[in-house]
Design an enzyme around this catalytic site. Structure first.
Site, PDB file in Angstrom:
ATOM      1  N   ASP A 118       8.101 158.039 -43.286  1.00  0.00           N
ATOM      2  CA  ASP A 118       9.450 158.622 -43.289  1.00  0.00           C
ATOM      3  C   ASP A 118       9.408 159.954 -42.547  1.00  0.00           C
ATOM      4  O   ASP A 118       8.687 160.867 -42.946  1.00  0.00           O
ATOM      5  CB  ASP A 118       9.886 158.826 -44.749  1.00  0.00           C
TER       6      ASP A 118
ATOM      7  N   ASN B 262      12.391 161.711 -41.599  1.00  0.00           N
ATOM      8  CA  ASN B 262      13.569 162.581 -41.764  1.00  0.00           C
ATOM      9  C   ASN B 262      13.867 162.897 -43.232  1.00  0.00           C
ATOM     10  O   ASN B 262      14.962 163.312 -43.583  1.00  0.00           O
ATOM     11  CB  ASN B 262      14.793 161.974 -41.066  1.00  0.00           C
TER      12      ASN B 262
ATOM     13  N   ASP C  17      14.269 161.173 -46.086  1.00  0.00           N
ATOM     14  CA  ASP C  17      15.186 160.461 -46.998  1.00  0.00           C
ATOM     15  C   ASP C  17      14.426 159.469 -47.889  1.00  0.00           C
ATOM     16  O   ASP C  17      15.041 158.670 -48.598  1.00  0.00           O
ATOM     17  CB  ASP C  17      16.309 159.759 -46.218  1.00  0.00           C
TER      18      ASP C  17
ATOM     19  N   ASP D  81      10.921 154.953 -41.178  1.00  0.00           N
ATOM     20  CA  ASP D  81      11.861 154.787 -40.065  1.00  0.00           C
ATOM     21  C   ASP D  81      11.128 154.507 -38.749  1.00  0.00           C
ATOM     22  O   ASP D  81       9.896 154.558 -38.700  1.00  0.00           O
ATOM     23  CB  ASP D  81      12.768 156.019 -39.943  1.00  0.00           C
TER      24      ASP D  81
ATOM     25  N   ASP E  80      11.085 140.611 -35.840  1.00  0.00           N
ATOM     26  CA  ASP E  80      11.252 139.481 -36.740  1.00  0.00           C
ATOM     27  C   ASP E  80      12.526 138.759 -36.303  1.00  0.00           C
ATOM     28  O   ASP E  80      13.564 139.402 -36.110  1.00  0.00           O
ATOM     29  CB  ASP E  80      11.418 140.012 -38.177  1.00  0.00           C
TER      30      ASP E  80
ATOM     31  N   ASP F 249      10.969 133.834 -38.601  1.00  0.00           N
ATOM     32  CA  ASP F 249      11.170 133.751 -40.046  1.00  0.00           C
ATOM     33  C   ASP F 249      11.698 132.378 -40.453  1.00  0.00           C
ATOM     34  O   ASP F 249      12.656 131.876 -39.858  1.00  0.00           O
ATOM     35  CB  ASP F 249      12.187 134.832 -40.460  1.00  0.00           C
TER      36      ASP F 249
ATOM     37  N   GLU G  57       6.595 131.316 -39.129  1.00  0.00           N
ATOM     38  CA  GLU G  57       6.432 131.130 -40.571  1.00  0.00           C
ATOM     39  C   GLU G  57       6.991 129.746 -40.842  1.00  0.00           C
ATOM     40  O   GLU G  57       8.200 129.541 -40.807  1.00  0.00           O
ATOM     41  CB  GLU G  57       7.216 132.185 -41.345  1.00  0.00           C
TER      42      GLU G  57
ATOM     43  N   HIS H 111       4.178 141.173 -46.488  1.00  0.00           N
ATOM     44  CA  HIS H 111       5.151 141.887 -47.320  1.00  0.00           C
ATOM     45  C   HIS H 111       5.663 141.048 -48.491  1.00  0.00           C
ATOM     46  O   HIS H 111       6.443 141.539 -49.289  1.00  0.00           O
ATOM     47  CB  HIS H 111       6.329 142.310 -46.442  1.00  0.00           C
ATOM     48  N   ASP H 112       5.260 139.785 -48.562  1.00  0.00           N
ATOM     49  CA  ASP H 112       5.786 138.896 -49.605  1.00  0.00           C
ATOM     50  C   ASP H 112       4.804 138.625 -50.740  1.00  0.00           C
ATOM     51  O   ASP H 112       5.188 138.033 -51.749  1.00  0.00           O
ATOM     52  CB  ASP H 112       6.171 137.535 -48.994  1.00  0.00           C
TER      53      ASP H 112
HETATM   54  C1  GLC Z   1      10.654 135.012 -45.288  1.00  0.00           C
HETATM   55  C2  GLC Z   1      10.365 136.493 -45.435  1.00  0.00           C
HETATM   56  C3  GLC Z   1      10.863 136.962 -46.758  1.00  0.00           C
HETATM   57  C4  GLC Z   1      12.341 136.698 -46.834  1.00  0.00           C
HETATM   58  C5  GLC Z   1      12.677 135.234 -46.533  1.00  0.00           C
HETATM   59  C6  GLC Z   1      14.140 135.054 -46.272  1.00  0.00           C
HETATM   60  O1  GLC Z   1       9.938 134.246 -46.188  1.00  0.00           O
HETATM   61  O2  GLC Z   1       9.009 136.751 -45.236  1.00  0.00           O
HETATM   62  O3  GLC Z   1      10.578 138.323 -46.975  1.00  0.00           O
HETATM   63  O4  GLC Z   1      12.831 137.017 -48.113  1.00  0.00           O
HETATM   64  O5  GLC Z   1      12.014 134.774 -45.389  1.00  0.00           O
HETATM   65  O6  GLC Z   1      14.494 135.539 -45.020  1.00  0.00           O
HETATM   66 CA    CA Z   2      13.563 158.081 -43.116  1.00  0.00          CA
END
Ligand code: GLC
Ligand code: CA
Length: 547
Positions: free
Chosen positions: A21, A23, A25, A29, A98, A199, A252, A317-318
């Site tokens: 981050d 700025n 908040d 970013d 993405d 995705d 994916e 991230h999942d």
């Molecule tokens: C993919 C992403 C996930 C998202 C899902 C719906 O699995 O990795 O984070 O919630 O798609 O877009």
């Molecule tokens: Ca920020």
């Protein structure tokens, strides 16, 4: 740059909300990404994949897009993206975005128009079926386990959503929708983006609406939208667009099984590579099985050799962090897993923080969980009713939380870990004073430098880029061992993925060779290879055959 550069390359996944981050908040970013490009260069990666930064109501942290061609102001502006692309390219780093085109946000202007009447231009951009309330068109279930259909009063019809009801599915059967998506993709290529992570790409096609789910068919209740017949038409069109722009693409694609995945990727495939999902399987408490982990990766490697290409990863991230789910939380575990996956056939990805052995969160209050998971309040209450203590109930509902992997990046040991000067949007892991980038950079034995060595090794090695995959001591439940073979050249990789000493059986064909160990900073090197090699907890070794 040669056409197969990606075989020598490593990607780095950035979850921008939690990266840096700039700025004040509390939210990461685009300027934060720009600031850390030299750090990524030092690590040695070749390209970055950034999770969605487009305009979004953030019901699913950016995976619910309301404008594909503009940036969510909390991350910055199109000018920031321009600067990011220019700076990254100047450093020789490629940038992947993405591509979320299975669905939009319900706040996207297309959907707002689509739901407003039955005869507007955008009506068929989505899946609508007329009906009566409480009587959905079929029994399909979303990935959340509820009906995949939501009733909309205005036109007395149902719309389809395989994720949340705020994420209506786009209707790929409609050529006008497809053209609108292709125009958007071209916009980003023209902008300078080098490729995309695709995705939920295997869900673009849906079965006919009159198909009820009657059996599991291997895909559970999701069969009607997992790699369904007809998808290849869309994939072929997408491929033409990707190829025309020389794009790097990573799909994916759950539902595309290992024997078939080969034809989806590599030369002539729809995409450069695929992320398989199966090796992530864990139980309800988020504990993975090491034998299964090894067996799944082994099967994918065999099925993908020689034609296909995998995106190799341990974290994203999942899913909770690898050391937490499959390891014992230690730095030693992070290293053994690093070696085990990095030298497989494919292109490795490192998820931010993985290179410093980040390990996830310990929640003490339900309110610390991010909104997506808080929807599990019901589950929490039901555990309390069953007699669990509040902490036990919390541990249960948070075991699988995506928050573990989304906690802010740990840059140093200052109060907010160098991530922000404000309150971070999501809690920090309490171990940031120990596990942070500053400390990792000052310790030659850190996981960071192991990854740096592995990345450098891949850059130089045709054997690792192109060699065949051959399992060693297949079926070993603790040690993941394999060879990479290209003509006369051979590599031997072994990693004990458990916290116990384990045995590895080596065949004569391997023992006959003269091997030289590659220095990857391990505590103890392996002097001689024997028929039954004893490997201490989390020990790893990589050998090259002497010519
Ligand atoms: C993919 C992403 C996930 C998202 C899902 C719906 O699995 O990795 O984070 O919630 O798609 O877009
Ligand atoms: Ca920020």
């Amino acid at each position: 740059m040669t056409a197969d550069w990606y075989k020598y390359a490593t990607g780095y996944q950035i979850y921008p909300r939690s990266f840096l981050d700039t700025n004040g908040d509390g939210i990461g970013d685009i300027q934060g990404v720009i600031e850390k490009l030299p750090y990524l260069k030092q690590l040695g990666v070749d390209f970055i994949w950034i999770n969605p930064v487009f305009k979004s109501p953030n019901k699913d942290n950016g995976y619910d897009i309301s404008d594909y061609q503009d940036i969510n102001p909390e991350y910055g502006t199109l000018d920031d993206v321009r600067e990011l692309v220019d700076e990254a390219h100047a450093l020789g780093l490629k940038v992947l975005f993405d591509l979320v085109v299975n669905h939009t946000s319900d706040k996207h202007p297309w959907f707002c128009a689509s739901r407003s009447s039955k005869d507007n231009h955008y009506r068929d951009f989505y899946h609508w079926v007329e009906g009566k309330e409480d009587c959905p068109p079929n029994n399909w279930k979303s990935f959340k386990g509820e009906s995949a259909w939501t009733y909309d009063e205005t036109t007395q019809s149902y719309y389809l959503h395989i994720f949340d009801k705020s994420q209506p599915d786009l209707n790929w059967k409609n050529p006008k929708l497809r053209q609108a998506i292709y125009d958007m993709i071209q916009f980003w290529f023209d902008f300078g983006i080098d490729g995309f992570r695709l995705d939920a790409i295997s869900h673009l096609q849906k079965a006919a609406y009159d198909r009820q789910v009657t059996d599991w068919e291997g895909d559970g209740p999701w069969g009607p939208f997992m790699n369904v017949e007809g998808i290849k038409t869309y994939m072929t069109e997408l491929k033409a667009l990707f190829d025309a722009n020389g794009a790097l693409t990573v799909g994916e694609a759950s539902g595309v099984r290992s024997p078939e995945a080969s034809s989806w990727t590599g030369d002539g495939g729809y995409m450069t590579m695929i992320f398989e999902w199966e090796h992530n399987a864990r139980d309800a408490d988020n504990h993975g099985s090491i034998p299964d982990f090894i067996a799944v990766l082994n099967r994918w490697q065999k099925d993908m050799d020689p034609g296909g290409w995998c995106g190799l990863y341990l974290e994203n991230h999942d899913i909770p962090r690898i050391v937490q789910s499959f390891g014992d939380g230690s730095v030693a575990a992070s290293k053994a897993f690093a070696v085990a996956y990095f030298l497989l056939r494919g292109t490795p990805f490192i998820y931010q923080g993985q290179e410093i052995a980040m390990s996830g969160l310990h929640f003490t209050e339900l309110s610390q969980l991010d909104s997506v998971t808080v929807r599990d309040v019901k589950a929490y209450d039901s555990y309390i009713e069953k007699g669990l203590t509040p902490q036990e109930a919390l541990d249960k509902v948070s075991a699988w939380s995506r928050d573990h992997a989304r906690s802010p990046m740990q840059w140093d040991d200052s109060p907010k870990a160098g991530f922000t000067s404000a309150e971070p949007w999501l809690m920090l892991s309490s171990n940031y004073t120990e596990r942070n980038v500053k400390k990792a950079l000052s310790d030659k034995n850190s996981t960071f430098y192991l990854y740096q060595k592995l990345i450098a090794l891949r850059h130089e090695s045709k054997l690792i880029a192109e060699g065949h995959y051959c399992p060693v001591d297949e079926g070993n439940a603790a040690v993941f061992a394999y060879q990479r073979i290209l003509g006369d050249e051979e590599l031997l990789v072994m990693a004990n993925l458990t916290r116990h000493t384990a045995l590895l059986k080596l065949p004569d064909s391997i023992l006959e060779n003269d091997w030289q160990e590659i220095d990857l900073g391990q505590d103890v090197s392996c002097e001689t290879l024997t028929k039954e090699l004893s490997l201490p907890a989390y020990a790893y070794h990589v050998f090259e055959k002497r010519q």
